[in-house]
Design an enzyme around this catalytic site. Structure first.
Site, PDB file in Angstrom:
ATOM      1  N   LYS A   1       8.651 -20.036 -58.227  1.00  0.00           N
ATOM      2  CA  LYS A   1       7.196 -20.142 -58.110  1.00  0.00           C
ATOM      3  C   LYS A   1       6.562 -20.321 -59.484  1.00  0.00           C
ATOM      4  CE  LYS A   1       4.560 -16.561 -57.446  1.00  0.00           C
ATOM      5  NZ  LYS A   1       3.943 -15.384 -56.808  1.00  0.00           N
TER       6      LYS A   1
ATOM      7  N   ASP B   1       1.050 -20.645 -52.616  1.00  0.00           N
ATOM      8  CA  ASP B   1       0.552 -20.762 -53.986  1.00  0.00           C
ATOM      9  C   ASP B   1       0.687 -22.180 -54.535  1.00  0.00           C
ATOM     10  OD1 ASP B   1       0.220 -18.122 -53.573  1.00  0.00           O
ATOM     11  OD2 ASP B   1       1.276 -17.443 -55.363  1.00  0.00           O
TER      12      ASP B   1
ATOM     13  N   ASN C   1      -4.857 -16.889 -53.068  1.00  0.00           N
ATOM     14  CA  ASN C   1      -4.525 -15.669 -53.813  1.00  0.00           C
ATOM     15  C   ASN C   1      -3.508 -16.011 -54.898  1.00  0.00           C
ATOM     16  OD1 ASN C   1      -4.554 -13.015 -54.539  1.00  0.00           O
ATOM     17  ND2 ASN C   1      -3.215 -12.321 -52.879  1.00  0.00           N
TER      18      ASN C   1
ATOM     19  N   SER D   1       0.735 -11.292 -68.989  1.00  0.00           N
ATOM     20  CA  SER D   1       1.136 -12.389 -69.872  1.00  0.00           C
ATOM     21  C   SER D   1       0.562 -13.710 -69.364  1.00  0.00           C
ATOM     22  CB  SER D   1       2.658 -12.478 -69.944  1.00  0.00           C
ATOM     23  OG  SER D   1       3.173 -12.848 -68.686  1.00  0.00           O
ATOM     24  N   GLN D   2      -0.014 -13.685 -68.167  1.00  0.00           N
ATOM     25  CA  GLN D   2      -0.545 -14.934 -67.611  1.00  0.00           C
ATOM     26  C   GLN D   2      -1.750 -15.463 -68.386  1.00  0.00           C
ATOM     27  OE1 GLN D   2      -1.149 -15.521 -63.482  1.00  0.00           O
ATOM     28  NE2 GLN D   2       0.679 -14.398 -62.883  1.00  0.00           N
TER      29      GLN D   2
ATOM     30  N   SER E   1       6.074  -8.829 -70.162  1.00  0.00           N
ATOM     31  CA  SER E   1       6.683  -9.951 -69.416  1.00  0.00           C
ATOM     32  C   SER E   1       7.002 -11.147 -70.310  1.00  0.00           C
ATOM     33  CB  SER E   1       5.763 -10.406 -68.282  1.00  0.00           C
ATOM     34  OG  SER E   1       5.367  -9.329 -67.492  1.00  0.00           O
TER      35      SER E   1
ATOM     36  N   ASP F   1      12.667  -7.000 -61.180  1.00  0.00           N
ATOM     37  CA  ASP F   1      12.807  -7.530 -59.813  1.00  0.00           C
ATOM     38  C   ASP F   1      14.271  -7.629 -59.409  1.00  0.00           C
ATOM     39  OD1 ASP F   1      10.137  -7.636 -59.577  1.00  0.00           O
ATOM     40  OD2 ASP F   1       9.958  -9.824 -59.600  1.00  0.00           O
TER      41      ASP F   1
ATOM     42  N   GLU G   1       4.845  -4.445 -54.737  1.00  0.00           N
ATOM     43  CA  GLU G   1       4.426  -4.635 -53.349  1.00  0.00           C
ATOM     44  C   GLU G   1       4.355  -3.299 -52.611  1.00  0.00           C
ATOM     45  OE1 GLU G   1       5.964  -6.793 -55.060  1.00  0.00           O
ATOM     46  OE2 GLU G   1       5.736  -8.838 -54.264  1.00  0.00           O
TER      47      GLU G   1
ATOM     48  N   HIS H   1       9.255  -8.463 -49.592  1.00  0.00           N
ATOM     49  CA  HIS H   1      10.340  -9.437 -49.458  1.00  0.00           C
ATOM     50  C   HIS H   1      11.630  -8.970 -50.137  1.00  0.00           C
ATOM     51  CE1 HIS H   1       9.108 -11.318 -53.544  1.00  0.00           C
ATOM     52  NE2 HIS H   1       8.381 -10.251 -53.358  1.00  0.00           N
ATOM     53  N   ARG H   2      11.495  -8.339 -51.292  1.00  0.00           N
ATOM     54  CA  ARG H   2      12.724  -7.939 -52.013  1.00  0.00           C
ATOM     55  C   ARG H   2      13.444  -6.790 -51.316  1.00  0.00           C
ATOM     56  NH1 ARG H   2      12.969 -11.489 -55.486  1.00  0.00           N
ATOM     57  NH2 ARG H   2      11.149 -12.209 -56.607  1.00  0.00           N
TER      58      ARG H   2
ATOM     59  N   LYS I   1       7.405 -14.553 -48.455  1.00  0.00           N
ATOM     60  CA  LYS I   1       6.630 -14.567 -49.711  1.00  0.00           C
ATOM     61  C   LYS I   1       7.290 -15.460 -50.759  1.00  0.00           C
ATOM     62  CE  LYS I   1       3.780 -12.066 -52.689  1.00  0.00           C
ATOM     63  NZ  LYS I   1       3.800 -11.139 -53.775  1.00  0.00           N
TER      64      LYS I   1
END
Ligand code: C5P
Length: 675
Positions: free
Chosen positions: A25, A52, A97, A182-183, A214, A334, A362, A406-407, A437
């Site tokens: 992603k 996304d 989102n 970090s985005q 990150s 993750d 999550e 999901h994880r 996801k």
């Protein structure tokens, strides 16, 4: 996708073959933006298909990019770093989102409207309007961009305005905080080349305030900028310089790497169960630019044998049982969850430390993981920022919660390999659809490469006379369990059709058996293909059914189709319908249903079916034909139609399909209970 209440995975023993991962992603949306800003055309291969990426694509098209899709290639014609006149009209973009769309688009569009003029609003779903963006807006304002909050201060929606001919102020270093996300830094780095030609020949400097979190994600940003012709200079993670007069150059072709976090489940599966042959994972390689590829080192420490090259990784079981480890997992939170699942197969106590961030994802992933691994029988100790797992001594038949995470779902699926560690139980996953996801096809992908003893793959048989509704009931039950389906009648019909097409006489037993034994048949969802031709409709013709009924009385034909029918018994389970599914082919089935309905009722249903297809017929004739077929099926010497001794009878004359399926699922639930 498994859109069902729960998914039961049978005990698994082997894993081998090849899987392809969905695109990452983080990479997908960065590549789309860079391609969209470039001058020229970029062919983007293997983009992730998710909400996304959809919103990013839609936004770019509104801004004047042209996107064409052909299979797994999206061709993006960029806007060449200029807003078209169309975009100069007030424009509102909806970004759902998707943080990976909102942040970089805010930065890029703020710079574009500053120079080219425009009035653009960026908005999303309510949850998006609760996600902070103030640090980025502060940085953009330092550049002289006119950015306003249309809702709450510090949060989207944002309104970006400018008049043609403006100039971004890039003389001083731009300061941005790095300790929240970090985005923000990524967004600036992706967008600033737009301003690098605006002020003579000055490079643009970005300085990070606070400790950057990150970091691997910023590495992805820099690597992708490089692919688009922008060579950012850097001093560690403190100071970044974009050379003067930088221009995005479309790289003609770019491939989106598979998701490295998603790869971890298959690397783990290979370490546990790729015993005879390797499991090959395509889409991500050891040279990956994603931080989670470091999972490979951790998996190796636990015993996995991993080799790889550009875009691929191959895994085999090495040490067995796996080696218990103590590991600081700060750098890959993750993928570290997957290690907790691997710990179920280790030779002692595995301890994962520095995983405090699990608590704010999550779900509280430490608590969730501890609870579910205990349900399986493991001994687990958890603390504020660690988890410690000892494998089960006795595996329990557990129904596991997935917490809309999901994880959690993907990690827990690995517990199904328990026969390799002294177990032999199926695993039930509640709400498996949460994998959508990041990996909607996760379970399908897993099930394609695993194997086990046929006796461990559950089968439900539905036998009964012609037109009793077996096929419809079987599909309804299969859909609700997420299982595969075998319509064995279709095999007899396909043999009949093949015989008709090859002019083989209904009496030529040898030729018929030869045809049946080598049917080039392929099932694809609801479609059936014979030798590359779609025969779905042809199979339902009355004359095909009539011939099928005749040739199915031949022992040679039945024998020739036997192995083919058995091959449908695959993970996670099978619902098989026909005449002899419970009595002959799957005599060991866990649940056998014998479906009946009165001949009058069946004739009526068939009449309706035919009319709906525009075929006319007479009720009396249909009923006579059904009764003749019943008689032939019941009185033939081999595999006559009769209920298996242990079959449960279901008369569906006055039941809807839904009611019949409920009944069967209730029977199945009674025989298949979980803790
Ligand atoms: O169920 P359907 O009508 O599609 O089956 C076509 C023919 O194949 C039936 O008339 C029946 O005689 C035969 N058949 C069979 N054994 C099965 C399934 C179908 O003999 N397991």
């Amino acid at each position: 996708m498994y859109d069902i209440a729960h998914l039961d995975i049978p005990p698994l023993r082997r894993c081998a073959g090849t899987v392809r991962l969905p695109g990452s992603k983080s990479i997908s949306n960065r590549v789309l933006l860079l391609a969209g800003l470039s001058d020229g055309v970029t062919a983007v291969h293997d983009l992730l298909e998710s909400d996304d990426t959809q919103v990013m694509l839609a936004a770019l098209e509104r801004l004047g990019c042209r996107v064409q899709r052909d299979g797994n290639v999206h061709t993006v014609r960029g806007i060449g770093g200029r807003l078209s006149t169309a975009a100069a009209q007030p424009l509102s973009l909806f970004l759902g989102n998707a943080g990976t769309a909102m942040r970089p688009l805010a930065a890029a569009l703020a710079l574009l409207v500053t120079r080219d003029g425009g009035d653009i609003t960026l908005a999303g779903v309510p949850r998006m309007h609760e996600r902070p963006i103030g640090d980025l807006v502060d940085a953009l304002r330092q550049l002289g961009a006119q950015v306003e909050y249309s809702g709450h201060e510090g949060f989207p929606p944002l309104r970006l305005r400018g008049r043609r001919g403006g100039v971004a102020d890039t003389a001083r270093p731009i300061r941005v905080r790095g300790d929240v996300s970090s985005q923000f830094l990524t967004a600036l780095l992706l967008a600033l080349p737009l301003a690098s030609g605006s002020d003579g020949a000055q490079p643009i400097v970005v300085e990070v305030e606070g400790e950057l979190i990150s970091k691997p994600y910023v590495e992805i940003t820099l690597a992708l900028l490089q692919r688009f012709g922008i060579a950012v200079e850097r001093e560690g993670f403190r100071r970044f310089t974009i050379p003067a007069d930088s221009h995005y150059r479309a790289p003609a072709r770019i491939h989106v790497e598979g998701d490295a976090s998603s790869a971890s489940y298959f690397i783990a599966a290979g370490a546990i169960a790729a015993v005879d042959a390797p499991l090959r994972i395509e889409g991500v390689g050891l040279d990956s630019i994603q931080g989670d590829i470091r999972f490979v080192a951790a998996a190796r420490a636990m015993g996995a044998q991993v080799t790889g090259g550009p875009g691929w990784v191959e895994v085999r079981r090495g040490a067995w049982p796996l080696k218990a480890v103590t590991l600081d997992c700060n750098h890959m939170p993750d993928a570290a969850m997957t290690l907790a699942a691997m710990a179920l197969f280790a030779d002692g106590r595995t301890r994962l430390t520095h995983i405090g961030s699990w608590r704010v994802k999550e779900t509280d992933r430490i608590a969730a993981m501890a609870t579910e691994l205990r349900r399986l029988g493991a001994t687990v100790v958890d603390g504020a920022d660690f988890i410690q797992v000892e494998p089960p001594r006795h595996w329990r038949r557990a129904a596991l919660h997935t917490y809309d995470d999901h994880r959690m779902a993907m990690c827990l699926s690995l517990a199904a390999f328990n026969p390799l560690a002294g177990g032999g139980v199926p695993v039930r996953l509640l709400d498996p659809r949460c994998v959508a996801k990041t990996f909607p096809e996760y379970f399908e992908t897993l099930f394609d490469v695993v194997a086990t003893e046929p006796r461990d793959i559950p089968v439900i048989t539905v036998d009964g006379p012609t037109a009793s509704g077996k096929g419809t009931l079987a599909s309804a039950v299969a859909a609700r369990l997420g299982w595969r389906q075998l319509d064995s009648g279709a095999l007899y019909r396909a043999t009949a059709l093949a015989a008709m097409r090859a002019d083989v006489a209904a009496t030529d037993t040898t030729a018929l058996a030869r045809l049946a034994g080598a049917l080039p048949l392929r099932f694809d969802g609801d479609l059936v293909w014979l030798d590359g031709i779609d025969i779905t409709a042809a199979l339902r013709h009355e004359e095909v059914g009539a011939l099928a009924s005749r040739i199915s009385a031949l022992p040679e034909v039945r024998q020739a189709l036997h192995a083919l029918q058995l091959s449908f018994r695959r993970v996670p389970g099978l619902v098989a319908d026909g005449r002899d599914m419970g009595t002959v082919v799957f005599a060991d089935a866990a649940l056998k249903v014998f479906l009946t309905a009165s001949a009058a009722m069946r004739a009526e249903r068939r009449l309706k079916q035919l009319i709906s297809k525009g075929i006319s017929a007479k009720l009396d004739a249909l009923r006579a034909d059904l009764e003749a077929r019943d008689a032939r099926d019941m009185h033939r010497a081999v595999a006559p139609l009769k209920p298996a001794q242990d079959a449960l009878q279901l008369d569906n004359s006055s039941l809807t399909i839904e009611q019949s399926a409920d009944r069967v699922l209730q029977w199945w639930g009674e025989r298949n209970a979980f803790d």
